[in-house]
Design a protein around this motif. Sequence first.
Motif, PDB file in Angstrom:
ATOM      1  N   VAL A   1      20.580 -22.955  -4.024  1.00 26.63           N
ATOM      2  CA  VAL A   1      20.235 -22.787  -2.359  1.00 26.63           C
ATOM      3  C   VAL A   1      19.741 -24.094  -2.032  1.00 26.63           C
ATOM      4  O   VAL A   1      20.153 -24.461  -0.684  1.00 26.63           O
ATOM      5  N   GLU A   2      19.487 -25.097  -2.849  1.00 24.18           N
ATOM      6  CA  GLU A   2      18.963 -26.473  -2.109  1.00 24.18           C
ATOM      7  C   GLU A   2      19.918 -27.624  -2.243  1.00 24.18           C
ATOM      8  O   GLU A   2      19.844 -28.659  -1.502  1.00 24.18           O
ATOM      9  N   LEU A   3      20.940 -27.509  -2.992  1.00 21.07           N
ATOM     10  CA  LEU A   3      21.760 -28.710  -3.047  1.00 21.07           C
ATOM     11  C   LEU A   3      23.497 -28.267  -2.893  1.00 21.07           C
ATOM     12  O   LEU A   3      23.793 -27.007  -3.119  1.00 21.07           O
ATOM     13  N   GLU A   4      24.146 -29.142  -2.690  1.00 21.78           N
ATOM     14  CA  GLU A   4      25.366 -28.934  -2.693  1.00 21.78           C
ATOM     15  C   GLU A   4      26.031 -28.395  -3.930  1.00 21.78           C
ATOM     16  O   GLU A   4      25.667 -28.772  -5.201  1.00 21.78           O
ATOM     17  N   PRO A   5      27.163 -27.560  -4.082  1.00 15.34           N
ATOM     18  CA  PRO A   5      27.617 -26.659  -5.425  1.00 15.34           C
ATOM     19  C   PRO A   5      27.803 -27.868  -6.546  1.00 15.34           C
ATOM     20  O   PRO A   5      27.222 -27.568  -7.590  1.00 15.34           O
ATOM     21  N   TRP A   6      28.304 -29.096  -6.241  1.00 15.66           N
ATOM     22  CA  TRP A   6      28.699 -29.945  -7.259  1.00 15.66           C
ATOM     23  C   TRP A   6      27.466 -30.625  -8.162  1.00 15.66           C
ATOM     24  O   TRP A   6      27.203 -30.745  -9.110  1.00 15.66           O
ATOM     25  N   GLU A   7      26.762 -31.048  -6.841  1.00 16.95           N
ATOM     26  CA  GLU A   7      25.340 -31.533  -7.364  1.00 16.95           C
ATOM     27  C   GLU A   7      24.502 -30.761  -8.152  1.00 16.95           C
ATOM     28  O   GLU A   7      24.076 -30.851  -9.145  1.00 16.95           O
ATOM     29  N   ALA A   8      24.499 -29.439  -7.622  1.00 16.31           N
ATOM     30  CA  ALA A   8      23.721 -28.006  -8.259  1.00 16.31           C
ATOM     31  C   ALA A   8      24.103 -28.271  -9.799  1.00 16.31           C
ATOM     32  O   ALA A   8      23.386 -28.141 -10.654  1.00 16.31           O
ATOM     33  N   ILE A   9      25.393 -28.150 -10.135  1.00 20.14           N
ATOM     34  CA  ILE A   9      25.894 -27.865 -11.609  1.00 20.14           C
ATOM     35  C   ILE A   9      25.412 -29.294 -12.324  1.00 20.14           C
ATOM     36  O   ILE A   9      25.060 -29.157 -13.426  1.00 20.14           O
ATOM     37  N   ASP A  10      25.564 -30.170 -11.720  1.00 26.15           N
ATOM     38  CA  ASP A  10      25.227 -31.625 -12.349  1.00 26.15           C
ATOM     39  C   ASP A  10      23.724 -31.525 -12.767  1.00 26.15           C
ATOM     40  O   ASP A  10      23.293 -31.530 -13.957  1.00 26.15           O
ATOM     41  N   VAL A  11      22.979 -31.449 -11.913  1.00 31.18           N
ATOM     42  CA  VAL A  11      21.426 -31.256 -11.948  1.00 31.18           C
ATOM     43  C   VAL A  11      21.048 -30.048 -12.945  1.00 31.18           C
ATOM     44  O   VAL A  11      20.240 -30.265 -14.031  1.00 31.18           O
ATOM     45  N   PHE A  12      21.524 -28.937 -12.678  1.00 25.06           N
ATOM     46  CA  PHE A  12      21.369 -27.833 -13.556  1.00 25.06           C
ATOM     47  C   PHE A  12      21.601 -28.212 -15.137  1.00 25.06           C
ATOM     48  O   PHE A  12      21.024 -28.094 -15.992  1.00 25.06           O
ATOM     49  N   LEU A  13      22.862 -28.715 -15.334  1.00 30.40           N
ATOM     50  CA  LEU A  13      23.267 -29.075 -16.692  1.00 30.40           C
ATOM     51  C   LEU A  13      22.596 -29.790 -17.411  1.00 30.40           C
ATOM     52  O   LEU A  13      22.363 -29.578 -18.635  1.00 30.40           O
ATOM     53  N   HIS A  14      21.942 -30.864 -16.631  1.00 31.95           N
ATOM     54  CA  HIS A  14      21.109 -31.832 -17.361  1.00 31.95           C
ATOM     55  C   HIS A  14      19.829 -31.184 -17.481  1.00 31.95           C
ATOM     56  O   HIS A  14      19.276 -31.347 -18.796  1.00 31.95           O
ATOM     57  N   ALA A  15      19.405 -30.423 -16.862  1.00 31.16           N
ATOM     58  CA  ALA A  15      18.329 -29.772 -17.115  1.00 31.16           C
ATOM     59  C   ALA A  15      18.313 -28.724 -18.400  1.00 31.16           C
ATOM     60  O   ALA A  15      17.521 -28.718 -19.192  1.00 31.16           O
ATOM     61  N   PHE A  16      19.475 -28.004 -18.239  1.00 31.39           N
ATOM     62  CA  PHE A  16      19.672 -27.222 -19.453  1.00 31.39           C
ATOM     63  C   PHE A  16      19.676 -28.054 -20.851  1.00 31.39           C
ATOM     64  O   PHE A  16      19.117 -27.480 -21.855  1.00 31.39           O
ATOM     65  N   VAL A  17      20.374 -29.072 -20.893  1.00 36.62           N
ATOM     66  CA  VAL A  17      20.442 -29.824 -21.908  1.00 36.62           C
ATOM     67  C   VAL A  17      19.077 -30.355 -22.253  1.00 36.62           C
ATOM     68  O   VAL A  17      18.779 -30.404 -23.478  1.00 36.62           O
ATOM     69  N   ASN A  18      18.297 -30.896 -21.612  1.00 39.07           N
ATOM     70  CA  ASN A  18      16.912 -31.249 -21.647  1.00 39.07           C
ATOM     71  C   ASN A  18      16.182 -30.144 -22.473  1.00 39.07           C
ATOM     72  O   ASN A  18      15.191 -30.342 -23.311  1.00 39.07           O
TER      73      ASN A  18
END
Lengths: 192, 192
Positions: free
Chosen positions: B87-104
């Motif tokens: 809801v807060e980020l553009e779709p591409w930015e969203a998946i980028d940020v999320f995947l990094h959080a997930f890996v972390n």
Amino acid sequence: MTIQESATTSEGRPQRADARRNHERLVEAARELFEEGTDTSMEAIAKRAGVGIGTLYRHFPKRIDVVEAVYRDDVEQVAIVAERVVVELEPWEAIDVFLHAFVNYALGKRRFLNELREAFEKNPELKSASRERLDGAVRLVLETAQRAGVVRTDLTSEEIYGLVGSMCMSALLTTEQCDRLIGLILDGLRVR
Amino acid sequence: MTIQESATTSEGRPQRADARRNHERLVEAARELFEEGTDTSMEAIAKRAGVGIGTLYRHFPKRIDVVEAVYRDDVEQVAIVAERVVVELEPWEAIDVFLHAFVNYALGKRRFLNELREAFEKNPELKSASRERLDGAVRLVLETAQRAGVVRTDLTSEEIYGLVGSMCMSALLTTEQCDRLIGLILDGLRVR
DNA sequence: TGCTAAGTGGAGGGCACCTCCGTATAATAG
DNA sequence: CTATTATACGGAGGTGCCCTCCACTTAGCA
């Protein structure tokens, strides 16, 4: 590092007979107990080996040293199987028997992956040496089978080692699944 | 199972305010200490949370229950990140940020894989529930990006989940390697 | 046979997990 | 506001485990 690697310490007299016997008994006892979980106590290992706790600690100063010794011994067993099958069995039978022994060894390691990682960290030589020994065992059996023309030649021992090893380490596969997959891999290896 | 799942026990009064506060503090303290190794003592966790040892054991009867609580909380955090980024980020930015959080998140789990396995064994619901929650989080972000047309549509959330998860779990890859590989995966996902 | 370096074994120190129970307090009723 | 009580707190101490220390024993040699 345990007290001695062979029958003699680096300098001076040979190891006493009773010490050698106890060393073997301790490794044996530890392996048996580790079969059903790594949470075995040092006291239990000493008791099963029929020696005092002090003797256990003389041979293995830390708990992790027992793990290391059992692991070294396991690797040795696998390597010996390799050397035996190539002279005693037909090439195809040899690789079949060997891979099953190898998987059996690797599956046992799943139990104390954490402890093993710790041992590797403490002593990198253990990791490289055992890796070399195992890779050599795989190579011996594989190349023998390849020279005999019963196994495809476009695969290296590293690839087999990596494939089988990681398969066994995966927490997602059961022992039964690994067994079936080994059959699959063997089928894929065979020259028809 | 910890004492309560939500603010109230299954029947009767709501949980007392101090108990709730202590519960949160304990999970927080445990997570911080687990960051640098799972060999933290129960006493250390209690001390850091500023409560007595008895209080810790009232909330978590066994050590493994603390591990479970921290894990549940971690999974929840990842899921919350997913809900926020869409809801807060553009779709591409969203998946980028999320995947990094997930890996972390996943990399942190490597540390206590054994403990986690034990927790899963003791309580299979934990495994299925967290898996579902995580898979749902991946799906939410992935499908949002796919609908926006910035990510290829021939991949499912299960595949991404499996790929990233197993990559992180592999003992053979360093944190740095995983980070680089995440970049690679993102590149592969992007619609050009 | 006697000497001695090498080896043995178990009492006990220290630490971690966990239990028990007397004390304290938040929430509710009067 | 006070009394009541279920709920929660805290830490002393039990149990068990890893490991150390050292008095005693013994294998191997001269």
